[in-house]
Design a protein around this motif. Structure first.
Motif, short mmCIF file in Angstrom:
data_model
loop_
_atom_site.label_atom_id
_atom_site.label_comp_id
_atom_site.label_asym_id
_atom_site.label_seq_id
_atom_site.Cartn_x
_atom_site.Cartn_y
_atom_site.Cartn_z
N PRO A 74 38.33 30.64 33.95
CA PRO A 74 38.42 31.65 35.20
C PRO A 74 37.12 32.69 35.05
CG PRO A 74 40.49 31.22 34.37
CD PRO A 74 39.56 30.54 33.25
N GLU A 182 51.07 31.27 41.07
CA GLU A 182 49.81 31.61 40.66
C GLU A 182 49.78 32.52 39.29
OE1 GLU A 182 47.21 33.71 43.64
OE2 GLU A 182 47.66 32.42 45.16
N GLU A 183 48.67 32.14 38.61
CA GLU A 183 48.49 32.91 37.57
C GLU A 183 47.00 33.32 37.32
OE1 GLU A 183 49.22 31.12 33.61
OE2 GLU A 183 51.65 31.27 33.92
N SER A 184 46.95 34.59 37.13
CA SER A 184 45.63 35.23 37.29
C SER A 184 45.36 35.77 35.73
CB SER A 184 45.45 36.15 38.24
OG SER A 184 45.44 35.50 39.57
N TYR A 185 44.08 35.99 35.36
CA TYR A 185 43.73 36.59 33.93
C TYR A 185 42.86 37.95 34.33
CZ TYR A 185 44.89 32.18 31.86
OH TYR A 185 45.55 30.77 31.30
N SER A 186 42.94 38.85 33.35
CA SER A 186 42.04 40.12 33.79
C SER A 186 41.70 40.36 32.25
CB SER A 186 43.06 41.22 34.08
OG SER A 186 42.19 42.20 34.14
N TRP A 193 40.98 40.61 38.70
CA TRP A 193 41.74 39.43 38.25
C TRP A 193 40.98 38.09 38.54
CZ3 TRP A 193 46.01 39.91 35.33
CH2 TRP A 193 46.73 41.26 35.50
N ALA A 194 41.13 37.14 37.86
CA ALA A 194 40.55 35.74 38.27
C ALA A 194 41.75 34.67 38.08
CB ALA A 194 39.43 35.49 37.10
N ARG A 195 41.49 34.00 39.33
CA ARG A 195 42.77 32.98 39.28
C ARG A 195 42.39 31.99 38.27
NH1 ARG A 195 43.65 32.01 45.66
NH2 ARG A 195 44.52 33.85 46.39
#
Length: 206
Positions: A74, A182-186, A193-195
């Motif tokens: 991501p 949805e899961e997103s990372y930061s 946030w990035a999906r």
């Protein structure tokens, strides 16, 4: 005799010092865990903190057809991803205060199975969501959060490629026969946030 007494005093002092150090370490770890939890999940509003949310996931019971898109990295400029299709079966436990979700899907890397456990904390009025893949066999760090205005947001801290990150799971677009997860990372404390994972679900049967 004096040497024995002196040795005993020194040993006792060392033991007391060790106990004090361990106590300080325990307090420090507790403070760090508390701060990490606060960073992972923003504080709920007063209304959300008081509402009874034990039926928030009732929409998820049943059997679903799912289309999954998993972004491989991501945080990179590449959009390379894996797409899978399969079914999700969600069973009610404890009258709806817990759910067991079984996922089976197929993609370019073969068959994939996963298991999610959802638990409602009636004291905190929050949900936790943990996941385990059949290929790994280890339970993930729990996402924790609540629903507000028909949208669920759950957060946790984790690592990705050795980096400490925040993870946000979002349940949205909830309709009687469809919804999205949805899961997103930061990597910057939630500033961006990035999906990483998107699942669109359509009901097959109740």
């Amino acid at each position: 005799m004096d040497q024995q007494y002196t040795g005993l005093v020194q040993t006792t002092a060392k033991a007391r010092g060790l106990r004090a150090w361990l106590a300080l370490l325990t307090v420090s770890c507790a403070m760090f865990a508390s701060a990490a939890g606060a960073a992972a999940a923003p504080p709920a509003s007063a209304a959300d903190a008081l509402r009874d949310g034990q039926h928030d996931f009732d929409f998820n019971f049943g059997v679903w057809k799912t289309h999954i898109k998993r972004v491989l990295d991501p945080f990179s400029a590449s959009s390379e991803s894996l797409e899978l299709n399969g079914t999700v079966t969600v069973r009610k436990v404890w009258g709806g205060r817990a759910l067991l979700e079984e996922i089976e899907a197929d993609g370019p890397r073969g068959h994939w199975e996963g298991l999610s456990l959802f638990l409602y904390n009636p004291t905190a009025h929050q949900w936790s969501q943990t996941f385990v893949s059949s290929k790994v066999g280890m339970v993930s760090q729990a996402l924790v959060g609540q629903f507000s205005n028909g949208r669920g947001e759950l957060f946790s801290m984790d690592t990705f490629q050795g980096r400490s990150i925040l993870v946000r799971g979002v349940w949205s677009d909830i309709k009687p026969d469809s919804h999205r997860y949805e899961e997103s990372y930061s990597a910057d404390g939630g500033a961006s946030w990035a999906r990483a994972f998107i699942a669109d679900l359509t009901r097959m049967q109740p």
